[in-house]
Scaffold this active site. Structure first.
Site, PDB file in Angstrom:
ATOM      1  N   SER A  61      -4.232 -12.104  61.890  1.00 51.59           N
ATOM      2  CA  SER A  61      -3.776 -13.218  62.730  1.00 51.59           C
ATOM      3  C   SER A  61      -4.153 -14.568  62.132  1.00 51.59           C
ATOM      4  O   SER A  61      -5.058 -14.683  61.305  1.00 51.59           O
ATOM      5  CB  SER A  61      -4.375 -13.106  64.128  1.00 51.59           C
ATOM      6  OG  SER A  61      -4.183 -11.817  64.654  1.00 51.59           O
ATOM      7  N   GLN A  62      -3.452 -15.582  62.640  1.00 47.15           N
ATOM      8  CA  GLN A  62      -3.723 -16.973  62.267  1.00 47.15           C
ATOM      9  C   GLN A  62      -5.136 -17.344  62.756  1.00 47.15           C
ATOM     10  O   GLN A  62      -5.494 -17.023  63.892  1.00 47.15           O
ATOM     11  CB  GLN A  62      -2.661 -17.790  62.996  1.00 47.15           C
ATOM     12  CG  GLN A  62      -2.757 -19.260  62.887  1.00 47.15           C
ATOM     13  CD  GLN A  62      -1.843 -19.929  63.928  1.00 47.15           C
ATOM     14  OE1 GLN A  62      -1.058 -19.266  64.613  1.00 47.15           O
ATOM     15  NE2 GLN A  62      -1.981 -21.233  64.028  1.00 47.15           N
TER      16      GLN A  62
END
Ligand code: SAH
Length: 228
Positions: A61-62
């Protein structure tokens, strides 16, 4: 200071500006080397605020979303935490630095094996990981103080996960149709059958899928993207 350290400092500053103000969360992010969780050819992007491929069609994920989910759970060092979707092990490594014990479940065995090496490499010893269908939770270890789901549920959180949360416990989970309106939601268990819900922000996570993934469905590309 090397270039990666300066990228890391810039990223932490950006997260602070974006509202990540819990010092313990920022410090856990700073101490977790994101470059070890991603494939070699993406290493120069390790400290950019973007999601990246990790093999088996999945993504790490970011960082902003990792930070936001972690901060929303208000984790302390007495918490027993359950993570669904181990993936690369990056989010789990951050959680493990903040909680007493982390249980983490992944449906892709090759990803879990790599993640377990990464946990060991960092000397994180308070993590128990297994291959399984996280939609069923981990009944033998329930109840949990906090639950984090890092894949998107279509309509609502799986009932087993709601059941395995302690009263007063928090769960963060993306809910909704992936392409259009997935929202990151924070549930607080007020009593056995009463939850309060808060919408955090729009997100785009890979889908939460049932059952353990079948090895024969993997392509050579899936394996090529696994971090070393
Ligand atoms: N937390 C991860 C993000 C991984 S992406 C990281 O920091 O890298 C989401 C992961 O959830 C994928 O690896 C996917 O295989 C996994 N997943 C999806 N449905 C699942 C399920 N029912 N049980 C366990 N893992 C699941």
């Amino acid at each position: 200071m090397n270039i990666q350290d300066s990228h890391k400092i810039k990223l932490i500053m950006k997260l602070r500006q974006a509202g990540i103000n819990d010092i313990t969360v920022l410090s856990a992010l700073e101490r977790t080397p994101r470059e070890i969780f991603i494939p070699e050819n993406f290493i120069d992007q390790a400290y950019e605020d973007t999601a990246l491929p990790i093999g088996m069609g999945q993504t790490i994920s970011q960082p902003y979303i990792v930070a936001l989910m972690t901060q929303s759970l208000e984790i302390n060092d007495r918490d027993k935490v359950l993570e669904i979707g181990t993936g690369s092990g990056y989010q789990g490594s951050i959680l493990a630095r903040l909680c007493r014990r982390l249980y983490t479940i992944e449906r892709h065995k090759p990803l879990l094996e790599v993640a377990e090496h990464k946990f060991a490499e960092q000397g994180l010893r308070n993590i128990t990981a297994m291959v399984g269908d996280g939609m069923k939770g981990w009944p033998q270890q329930a109840p949990f103080d906090k639950i984090i789901v890092t894949a998107g549920a279509l309509e609502k959180p799986p009932q087993d996960l709601l059941d395995q949360l302690k009263i007063g416990g928090l769960m963060v989970i993306p809910v909704g149709n992936r392409m259009h309106n997935q929202i990151l939601k924070l549930y607080r268990k007020e009593s056995d059958d009463l939850f309060s819900v808060k919408d955090l922000c729009p997100v785009r996570f890979v889908p939460l899928l049932p059952d353990i993934a079948k090895t024969k469905e993997y392509t050579d590309d899936d394996y090529a993207q696994l971090p070393d």
